[in-house]
Design a protein around this motif. Structure first.
Motif, short mmCIF file in Angstrom:
data_model
loop_
_atom_site.label_atom_id
_atom_site.label_comp_id
_atom_site.label_asym_id
_atom_site.label_seq_id
_atom_site.Cartn_x
_atom_site.Cartn_y
_atom_site.Cartn_z
N ARG A 31 0.91 -1.27 -0.06
CA ARG A 31 0.00 0.06 -0.04
C ARG A 31 1.06 1.31 0.00
NH1 ARG A 31 -3.55 -0.26 4.80
NH2 ARG A 31 -4.79 -1.95 3.93
N ASN A 63 -6.53 -5.46 -3.92
CA ASN A 63 -7.27 -5.36 -2.89
C ASN A 63 -6.87 -4.19 -1.85
OD1 ASN A 63 -8.89 -5.57 -0.63
ND2 ASN A 63 -8.34 -7.85 0.04
N ASP A 65 -7.91 -3.11 0.95
CA ASP A 65 -8.01 -3.27 2.27
C ASP A 65 -6.79 -4.17 2.91
OD1 ASP A 65 -10.47 -1.88 2.22
OD2 ASP A 65 -11.44 -3.96 1.39
N SER A 66 -5.85 -4.54 2.03
CA SER A 66 -4.91 -5.49 2.46
C SER A 66 -3.40 -4.61 2.25
CB SER A 66 -4.53 -6.70 1.54
OG SER A 66 -3.51 -7.36 1.69
N GLN A 67 -2.58 -4.99 3.38
CA GLN A 67 -1.15 -4.24 2.91
C GLN A 67 -0.67 -4.78 1.68
OE1 GLN A 67 0.45 -2.17 4.94
NE2 GLN A 67 -1.17 -1.98 6.49
N THR A 69 -1.19 -4.96 -1.55
CA THR A 69 -2.55 -4.18 -2.20
C THR A 69 -2.54 -4.72 -3.72
OG1 THR A 69 -2.27 -2.19 -0.73
CG2 THR A 69 -3.54 -1.90 -2.91
N ALA A 143 -6.97 -14.92 -1.05
CA ALA A 143 -7.02 -13.65 -1.36
C ALA A 143 -8.10 -13.39 -2.31
CB ALA A 143 -5.53 -12.87 -2.02
N ARG A 144 -8.67 -11.89 -2.28
CA ARG A 144 -9.70 -11.75 -2.88
C ARG A 144 -9.80 -11.88 -4.64
NH1 ARG A 144 -14.08 -8.78 -1.44
NH2 ARG A 144 -14.26 -8.06 0.79
N ARG A 177 -8.73 -11.89 6.79
CA ARG A 177 -8.19 -10.61 6.78
C ARG A 177 -8.24 -9.97 5.34
NH1 ARG A 177 -4.05 -13.44 9.86
NH2 ARG A 177 -2.70 -13.66 8.13
N GLU A 178 -8.84 -10.71 4.43
CA GLU A 178 -8.98 -10.47 3.08
C GLU A 178 -10.20 -10.15 2.82
OE1 GLU A 178 -7.17 -10.33 -0.01
OE2 GLU A 178 -5.24 -10.13 1.32
#
Length: 407
Positions: A31, A63, A65-67, A69, A143-144, A177-178
């Protein structure tokens, strides 16, 4: 569905002053490395990645919302679509066939019936795991973006492997977390979730639905085979034995006496079944127990072993957990060193990728100092070759396994 699955609605531009990890082969964009985002990208969408000058660097799924990204899928300027996914899965499987044919996966050279088929970033499909257990495949989408691509991955696995069924073990905590739900179940076809497969010379029953990871520790397969020279005539302790992998190999390779300990009564039950299946029950005893407590009790009782094997679960699932993990690893290795005869052997592992190889070695040095023992390194190993490592991404080499002689 197909359009949504593969559409590219956005572009990410990276900051000027950053370490050129991406250009050097690392597949992640953090990110903090992103300057701007153009378009309407939603979590899980594929986006283009460009440097601060606008130069194209690749495509990956996004994503915010994830570190992590962006997870890069390709550095080529090509669409990420169904043919792309099929190509990646076929290439991954061909690599396993190549490894098996040249002896990297053991003495058998036919296409492996027990193998990791897709190992996430190292096979160009970030956060996608696929393990083959005979005629079924167990998958994880962690992951997403991996979740978004999963239908195409399933199609490719069916076309490549022709399994009876594909089962999802999407119950790993990292999915939460994802922002993904935890779930498991059949995605394609059906089959037995307790398949019996060949682990080298042994036949083992795997718990595909309730077991750890996808049901079996495939990443330790080569290390299980490698203990053979240490076993003849030995008294062996396998702490954290799970369903008996190391213990079974020790007994098969002529250990005189093997004890396996694990906290899970279900794992111990399956380990016992696997010993019976391989006619090894006369030399193996399994029991349920806390390995920390058992190691202390064995030390107090003055028990001595020729070989102790430590293969604990990950003690550091996040960087914040690392201090506690270091204490845990030191404790179990210290206790193990107290019950090994002079000249005996310790095979000890860590699967915590937050713990570096250097830090793991230092833990062992300090444990040996406290135990007033010296350690001679025989071999420093990692995960089996069907869990490939990207040299530019140290996170993909998570397993540390040291073969040590205790002096």
């Amino acid at each position: 569905m197909a359009d949504r699955q593969f559409r590219e609605p956005g572009r990410v531009r990276l900051v000027r002053h950053r370490t050129p990890r991406l250009e050097m082969g690392h597949p992640w964009v953090f990110r903090s490395e992103i300057e701007t985002t153009d378009g309407t990208a939603q979590p899980g969408d594929v986006v283009e990645v460009a440097d601060h000058r606008g130069r194209y660097l690749g495509r990956g799924f996004w994503n915010p919302d994830s570190q992590i990204t962006v997870r890069l899928l390709t550095r080529e300027d090509r669409p990420v679509d169904a043919p792309f996914i099929h190509e990646r899965v076929r290439a991954a499987w061909q690599h396993r066939i190549w490894l098996a044919a040249r002896g990297f996966l053991g003495p058998r050279t036919d296409p492996p019936s027990l193998a990791r088929v897709v190992n996430a970033e190292a096979d160009g499909l970030p956060a996608v795991i696929a393990d083959r257990f005979g005629d079924i495949v167990v998958v994880q989408a962690l992951a997403r973006g991996a979740e978004r691509l999963l239908p195409a991955v399933l199609d490719a696995l069916e076309a490549t492997l022709q399994p009876r069924g594909i089962f999802a073990r999407n119950d790993a905590p990292v999915r939460a977390r994802e922002g993904l739900p935890l779930a498991k179940g059949w995605l394609r076809g059906t089959g037995s979730l307790r398949p019996v497969v060949d682990d080298g010379p042994l036949q083992v029953e795997v718990d595909g639905e309730g077991g750890q990871k996808t049901g079996y520790f495939l990443d330790q397969a080569a290390n299980r085979r490698a203990i053979a020279p240490l076993c003849p005539g030995a008294r062996v302790l396998d702490a954290f034995c799970y369903t008996g992998g190391f213990a079974l190999h020790a007994a098969y390779h002529d250990a005189a006496e093997v004890t396996g300990i694990d906290s899970s009564s279900e794992a111990i039950e399956l380990a016992t079944t696997n010993a019976e299946r391989n006619s090894l029950s006369d030399r193996i005893r399994f029991r349920a127990g806390n390995a920390f407590d058992e190691l202390r009790a064995l030390h107090r009782a003055g028990q001595i072993y020729d070989l102790v094997i430590l293969d604990p679960p990950s003690f550091a699932r996040s960087r914040a957990a690392l201090p506690g993990a270091i204490r845990g690893y030191k404790e179990i290795n210290l206790r193990a060193l107290g019950i090994i005869r002079p000249g005996g052997f310790l095979v000890t592992s860590s699967c915590s990728y937050h713990l570096s190889a250097e830090d793991f070695r230092q833990i062992l040095v300090e444990a040996a100092w406290d135990a007033r023992r010296s350690l001679r390194l025989l071999d420093e190993r990692g995960q089996s070759p069907d869990h490939p490592v990207l040299l530019a991404a140290p996170e993909t080499r998570y397993l540390k396994c040291l073969f040590l002689q205790v002096l």
